[in-house]
Design a protein around this motif. Structure first.
Motif, PDB file in Angstrom:
ATOM      1  N   ASN A  66      -5.205  -1.495   2.876  1.00  0.00           N
ATOM      2  CA  ASN A  66      -4.463  -2.734   3.061  1.00  0.00           C
ATOM      3  C   ASN A  66      -4.437  -2.983   4.574  1.00  0.00           C
ATOM      4  O   ASN A  66      -3.848  -2.196   5.318  1.00  0.00           O
ATOM      5  N   MET A 103       0.829  -1.198   0.000  1.00  0.00           N
ATOM      6  CA  MET A 103       0.000   0.000   0.000  1.00  0.00           C
ATOM      7  C   MET A 103       0.864   1.249   0.000  1.00  0.00           C
ATOM      8  O   MET A 103       0.516   2.223  -0.623  1.00  0.00           O
ATOM      9  N   GLU A 122      -3.706   2.059  -3.946  1.00  0.00           N
ATOM     10  CA  GLU A 122      -4.321   1.045  -3.101  1.00  0.00           C
ATOM     11  C   GLU A 122      -4.986   1.795  -1.961  1.00  0.00           C
ATOM     12  O   GLU A 122      -4.318   2.430  -1.154  1.00  0.00           O
TER      13      GLU A 122
END
Length: 183
Positions: free
Chosen positions: A33, A1, A30
């Motif tokens: 996570n 991430m 992202e």
């Protein structure tokens, strides 16, 4: 991430900035996570519900919390911009009644972690905004409470020069001194 986490004036409330990979095609990031969130935010949580709202300019939602089944929230904006606020409503906290605010936008990709024990709200600064958030507990309308967005004892400095558009439950929000709060 690959996130950068910054503490705020309220130490439990964190600004999270994900690494954004961009090129001529657009970008990729992202948005969550669990492993990195637990490690860098130091909050080992389980998210159970995702919410998505869209609001027009001037809409103010909040300041919401659940007095039972309190929710931690990881919030972000995917369209437009909002001024997002967390208020510490834990009576035993040295920061009781203090607030933190930050602009979240589709452009800056910032997220805000608001743990249980805090009231939360935002006002839309752009023509429209889409707001996404993960919660650590389910919504229980019977336990939902609202603190007045303009409570002078909290003193939030909303970056607006207009009267915001409120839902009836938010217009009926209580002052912090009269609200149900956490011990």
């Amino acid at each position: 991430m690959a996130i950068q986490v910054t503490a705020t004036a309220l130490p439990e409330v964190k600004i999270i900035e994900p690494k954004v990979f961009g090129d001529a095609r657009g970008f990729f990031l992202e948005s969550f996570n669990a492993r990195e969130f637990a490690d860098k935010v130091q909050a080992n949580v389980e998210f159970v519900q995702d919410n998505h709202s869209r609001s027009g300019k001037g809409v103010l939602r909040g300041l919401h919390y659940q007095i039972q089944h309190p929710q931690g929230k990881l919030v972000r904006v995917v369209e437009g911009a909002v001024f997002d606020v967390a208020v510490d409503i834990r009576r035993s906290s040295p920061n009781f009644g203090k607030w933190e605010g930050i602009v979240l936008s589709a452009e800056n990709h910032k997220q805000l972690w608001i743990p249980p024990g805090f009231a939360h709200g935002f006002v839309v600064l752009s023509e429209a905004a889409q707001f996404l958030y993960k919660t650590t507990d389910y919504w229980y309308p019977e336990f939902e409470r609202s603190i007045a967005w303009n409570d002078p004892t909290v003193g939030i400095e909303w970056p607006i020069d207009f009267e915001p558009l409120l839902a009836s439950k938010d217009a009926a929000g209580k002052r912090l001194a009269d609200a149900d709060v956490f011990e």
